[in-house]
Design a protein around this motif. Structure first.
Motif, short mmCIF file in Angstrom:
data_model
loop_
_atom_site.label_atom_id
_atom_site.label_comp_id
_atom_site.label_asym_id
_atom_site.label_seq_id
_atom_site.Cartn_x
_atom_site.Cartn_y
_atom_site.Cartn_z
N GLU A 1 63.37 27.73 22.49
CA GLU A 1 63.69 26.31 22.42
C GLU A 1 63.97 25.88 20.97
O GLU A 1 64.73 24.93 20.73
N GLU A 2 63.37 26.60 20.01
CA GLU A 2 63.57 26.26 18.60
C GLU A 2 65.04 26.33 18.17
O GLU A 2 65.45 25.70 17.20
N PHE A 3 65.85 27.11 18.88
CA PHE A 3 67.26 27.26 18.50
C PHE A 3 68.10 26.02 18.81
O PHE A 3 69.23 25.92 18.34
N ARG A 4 67.57 25.09 19.57
CA ARG A 4 68.39 23.98 20.04
C ARG A 4 68.87 23.07 18.92
O ARG A 4 69.86 22.35 19.07
N TRP A 5 68.19 23.07 17.78
CA TRP A 5 68.61 22.22 16.66
C TRP A 5 70.04 22.54 16.23
O TRP A 5 70.74 21.69 15.66
N GLN A 6 70.48 23.77 16.49
CA GLN A 6 71.79 24.22 16.03
C GLN A 6 72.94 23.41 16.64
O GLN A 6 74.04 23.33 16.05
N SER A 7 72.71 22.79 17.79
CA SER A 7 73.78 22.07 18.48
C SER A 7 74.40 20.98 17.60
O SER A 7 75.60 20.69 17.72
N ASP A 8 73.60 20.38 16.71
CA ASP A 8 74.11 19.29 15.88
C ASP A 8 75.03 19.78 14.77
O ASP A 8 75.67 18.95 14.10
N PHE A 9 75.10 21.09 14.55
CA PHE A 9 75.90 21.61 13.43
C PHE A 9 76.99 22.57 13.89
O PHE A 9 77.57 23.29 13.08
N LEU A 10 77.26 22.58 15.18
CA LEU A 10 78.31 23.45 15.71
C LEU A 10 79.68 23.02 15.21
O LEU A 10 79.92 21.83 14.93
N VAL B 1 84.14 21.45 18.61
CA VAL B 1 85.00 21.84 19.72
C VAL B 1 84.55 21.04 20.93
O VAL B 1 83.34 20.92 21.19
N ALA B 2 85.48 20.49 21.67
CA ALA B 2 85.13 19.64 22.81
C ALA B 2 84.22 20.38 23.78
O ALA B 2 84.53 21.49 24.23
N GLY B 3 83.07 19.78 24.06
CA GLY B 3 82.14 20.34 25.03
C GLY B 3 81.30 21.49 24.53
O GLY B 3 80.51 22.06 25.29
N ALA B 4 81.42 21.85 23.24
CA ALA B 4 80.70 23.01 22.72
C ALA B 4 79.20 22.82 22.81
O ALA B 4 78.46 23.73 23.23
N TYR C 1 76.23 25.10 24.94
CA TYR C 1 75.65 25.96 23.91
C TYR C 1 74.28 26.46 24.33
O TYR C 1 73.37 25.67 24.60
N HIS C 2 74.12 27.79 24.36
CA HIS C 2 72.84 28.42 24.72
C HIS C 2 72.54 29.53 23.71
O HIS C 2 72.76 30.71 23.98
N PRO C 3 72.05 29.16 22.53
CA PRO C 3 71.85 30.16 21.47
C PRO C 3 70.67 31.08 21.76
O PRO C 3 69.72 30.72 22.45
N SER C 4 70.75 32.28 21.21
CA SER C 4 69.66 33.25 21.28
C SER C 4 69.48 33.86 19.91
O SER C 4 70.20 33.53 18.96
N ARG C 5 68.54 34.76 19.79
CA ARG C 5 68.24 35.36 18.48
C ARG C 5 69.44 36.09 17.91
O ARG C 5 69.72 36.00 16.70
N ASN C 6 70.18 36.81 18.75
CA ASN C 6 71.28 37.65 18.27
C ASN C 6 72.66 37.07 18.53
O ASN C 6 73.66 37.68 18.14
N ASN C 7 72.72 35.92 19.19
CA ASN C 7 74.02 35.31 19.52
C ASN C 7 73.91 33.80 19.35
O ASN C 7 73.21 33.13 20.13
N TRP C 8 74.57 33.28 18.34
CA TRP C 8 74.52 31.85 18.06
C TRP C 8 75.71 31.46 17.20
O TRP C 8 76.42 32.30 16.67
N GLY C 9 75.90 30.15 17.07
CA GLY C 9 76.98 29.62 16.24
C GLY C 9 78.31 29.57 16.99
O GLY C 9 78.37 29.83 18.20
#
Length: 258
Positions: A163-172, A175-178, A182-190
């Motif tokens: 759940e800690e990864f969810r902060w990343q959504s504000d800095f994506l 892109v429309a609907g990104a 967005y479902h980030p993980s330890r090895n796949n994000w951004g």
């Protein structure tokens, strides 16, 4: 005869014994208070120099966790250069002029944004304006996949979602609907864009590091310095309180931090 001049006597020779006697007489005249005052001055100056060096020049840090293993080990003691990025002046909230700005790839010491009483050591991988992403554990910066020879992957098969990864959504990247998908993980994000005056950091022990992926960017104001050298190192052993004597890693003493 009464008018005869008095004979001129030769000066007394100053022997080592007489010189010592004169010095002892002078020292007795100063008294114990003067002697004590000299030591107070020496102590005060020494303390002032120590705190000046610690505040503005160099400070010692100990590595408490394995998040940088491969580069730094638990039990390493580091000398951190506080001048390079501009040391903070206590009580006034300002910094001295920096010798240079942080660069990609620098190992840095900083105050943890979540708790300023704790210092972290990580590798700086993103500067303000950089676009960062990770795909299957490979870091991508500004569209280029990076070869990072210092990185260790001890658990490459797992890719936990927190759940800690969810902060990343504000800095994506916009892109429309990104953000919705967005479902980030330890090895796949951004991909994320690093904001102005902030940095993105990762541990070299990539699968076992609490870093910017979890809690966000590091503000420029929280930088403490750059570790330069391992001045002492020992292998911790909870069953041996004298491990710092019996488990010294002699080969690491004097190693430069890169």
């Amino acid at each position: 005869m009464s008018g005869a001049p008095e004979p001129i006597l030769p000066p007394r020779a100053i022997t080592p014994e007489r010189r010592l006697e004169a010095l002892q007489h002078v020292n007795r005249g100063r008294g114990s208070f003067a002697f004590l005052w000299d030591w107070v001055k020496i102590f005060t100056v020494s303390v002032a120099v120590f705190f000046a060096l610690r505040t503005f020049i160099v400070e010692a840090f100990k590595i408490p966790s394995g998040s940088m293993e491969g580069t730094l080990l638990v039990g390493d003691f580091l000398l951190v250069n506080k001048v390079v990025f501009g040391a903070e002046v206590p009580l006034v909230g300002r910094r001295l002029p920096a010798f240079r700005h942080p660069a990609r790839g620098d190992v840095i010491v900083f105050e943890w944004p979540k708790d300023h009483t704790k210092n972290f050591v990580k590798r700086l991988v993103g500067l303000p304006g950089d676009t960062l992403a990770m795909r299957d554990g490979v870091l991508i910066r500004n569209g280029v996949a990076l070869a990072e020879p210092y990185v260790r992957h001890l658990d490459p098969q797992s890719d936990p979602v927190w759940e800690e990864f969810r902060w990343q959504s504000d800095f994506l990247v916009k892109v429309a609907g990104a953000a919705m998908a967005y479902h980030p993980s330890r090895n796949n994000w951004g991909p994320l864009v690093v904001p102005l005056s902030q940095y993105f950091v990762l541990g070299d022990n990539r699968d076992n590091s609490l870093d910017s992926r979890y809690w966000g960017f590091v503000p420029d104001s929280l930088l403490r310095g750059r570790p330069e050298v391992v001045y002492f190192s020992f292998a911790p052993d909870s069953s041996n309180e004298f491990a710092w004597l019996s488990h010294v890693r002699w080969a690491r003493l004097g190693d430069r931090v890169r």
